[in-house]
Design an enzyme around this catalytic site. Structure first.
Site, PDB file in Angstrom:
ATOM      1  N   SER A 161      -3.230   6.191   6.149  1.00  0.00           N
ATOM      2  CA  SER A 161      -2.627   5.191   7.018  1.00  0.00           C
ATOM      3  C   SER A 161      -3.542   4.861   8.179  1.00  0.00           C
ATOM      4  O   SER A 161      -4.024   5.758   8.885  1.00  0.00           O
ATOM      5  CB  SER A 161      -1.280   5.701   7.556  1.00  0.00           C
ATOM      6  OG  SER A 161      -0.742   4.789   8.487  1.00  0.00           O
ATOM      7  N   SER A 200       0.801   3.564   2.381  1.00  0.00           N
ATOM      8  CA  SER A 200       0.758   4.153   3.717  1.00  0.00           C
ATOM      9  C   SER A 200       2.117   4.641   4.207  1.00  0.00           C
ATOM     10  O   SER A 200       2.177   5.437   5.140  1.00  0.00           O
ATOM     11  CB  SER A 200       0.198   3.149   4.728  1.00  0.00           C
ATOM     12  OG  SER A 200       1.112   2.098   4.963  1.00  0.00           O
ATOM     13  N   SER A 248       0.844  -1.200   0.000  1.00  0.00           N
ATOM     14  CA  SER A 248       0.000   0.000   0.000  1.00  0.00           C
ATOM     15  C   SER A 248       0.876   1.246   0.000  1.00  0.00           C
ATOM     16  O   SER A 248       2.114   1.163   0.073  1.00  0.00           O
ATOM     17  CB  SER A 248      -0.914   0.013   1.236  1.00  0.00           C
ATOM     18  OG  SER A 248      -0.175   0.358   2.398  1.00  0.00           O
ATOM     19  N   LYS A 300       4.887   0.199   9.780  1.00  0.00           N
ATOM     20  CA  LYS A 300       4.713   1.592  10.216  1.00  0.00           C
ATOM     21  C   LYS A 300       6.000   2.072  10.882  1.00  0.00           C
ATOM     22  O   LYS A 300       6.916   1.306  11.132  1.00  0.00           O
ATOM     23  CB  LYS A 300       3.561   1.725  11.225  1.00  0.00           C
ATOM     24  CG  LYS A 300       2.215   1.195  10.754  1.00  0.00           C
ATOM     25  CD  LYS A 300       1.611   2.001   9.634  1.00  0.00           C
ATOM     26  CE  LYS A 300       0.314   1.370   9.137  1.00  0.00           C
ATOM     27  NZ  LYS A 300      -0.166   2.015   7.896  1.00  0.00           N
TER      28      LYS A 300
END
Length: 272
Positions: free
Chosen positions: A224, A54, A52, A115
């Site tokens: 996100s 994010s 993705s 993350k």
């Protein structure tokens, strides 16, 4: 049995024995290679691909990473299938602020997420108009050059979202996103995107990170699902350290999405 037949039989038996020995050696070689590969995956590095946007601008769809397993010790999710072989973590070490980690989301304890760590146990984390506030102090943030990428890789737009599609000087369709440099305590600096002013994610109530957890954010702040919101609210909540798989270490392969095997050679080998 004649001596001639005995010699033929002996040669046949010897040939069968050599074939069996060769097959046995090959099977042992495959088993050894599989054990070495499994050991490396558990104790050293595990591959991971970016699914993705994010973590734009640092990580892009089509990036393939090595995730280092040893920096934070070994826990349940260091092993294939997340087998609960023991309690806690062996050699448990907290991530540093700014580390990019891969973890099993608390939403289902099965899906891998990636993350950046912003808050450690005891930290008080909030967002104010798009700026991170850590322990009561705004994290320094300065405007930098816009981040661009080919329009075919994203440029999501829709109700309430700006249209970031434009063209570069050569007339090629691109996405252009506002980018900012953030500097965490200790000097760790990285680029983030803030696409939408006054988005619901831009201002959040303070959260105190409890023991055994970390607060994580995606670098692409308006795209996100992270610790700003609980699992029930669509985020991932605070991440238990027991869910951490490892630290994103290096990009080992990168391709343009939807373009076959068109390599992004400038990204291969980049440390994270």
């Amino acid at each position: 049995m004649s001596p001639q037949l005995s010699e033929i039989r002996a040669r046949h038996v010897a040939r069968n024995d050599r074939q069996k020995a060769a097959v046995g050696s090959f099977v042992r070689l495959l088993a050894t290679a599989a054990l070495i590969a499994l050991g490396l995956r558990i104790f050293a590095y595990e591959p991971f691909n970016i699914p993705s946007e994010s973590m734009l601008p640092r990580l892009m769809i089509g990036d393939y990473l090595f995730v280092a397993k040893w920096p934070y010790g070994y826990g349940r999710y260091s092993f294939p299938l997340g087998l609960p072989l023991f309690e806690g973590r062996i050699g448990d070490t907290l991530p540093a602020r700014g580390d990019i980690i891969v973890f099993k989301t608390p939403r289902d304890n099965r899906t891998d997420y990636i993350k950046r760590v912003i808050g450690l146990p005891g930290d008080r984390v909030a967002m104010a108009d798009g700026q991170v506030v850590l322990n009561g102090r705004p994290v320094p943030r300065r405007r930098m050059a816009d981040f661009t990428l080919p329009a075919g890789e994203g440029c999501d737009s829709g109700p309430g979202r700006p249209d970031f599609r434009t063209r570069d000087a050569a007339g090629r369709a691109i996405c252009r996103y506002p980018a900012f440099a953030e500097t965490l305590p200790g000097g760790r600096r990285f680029a983030v995107l803030d696409q939408i002013a006054n988005d619901v994610r831009d201002t959040t109530a303070p959260i105190v990170v409890p023991a055994g957890h970390v607060f994580v954010l995606g670098d692409n702040r308006d795209d996100s699902a992270d610790s700003r919101f609980s699992v029930a609210e669509g985020g991932v909540g605070l991440v238990p350290t027991g869910n951490i798989i490892g630290r994103a270490d290096r990009i080992f392969f990168s391709v343009e999405p939807g373009a076959g095997l068109q390599l992004r050679g400038d990204r291969i080998g980049q440390a994270l």
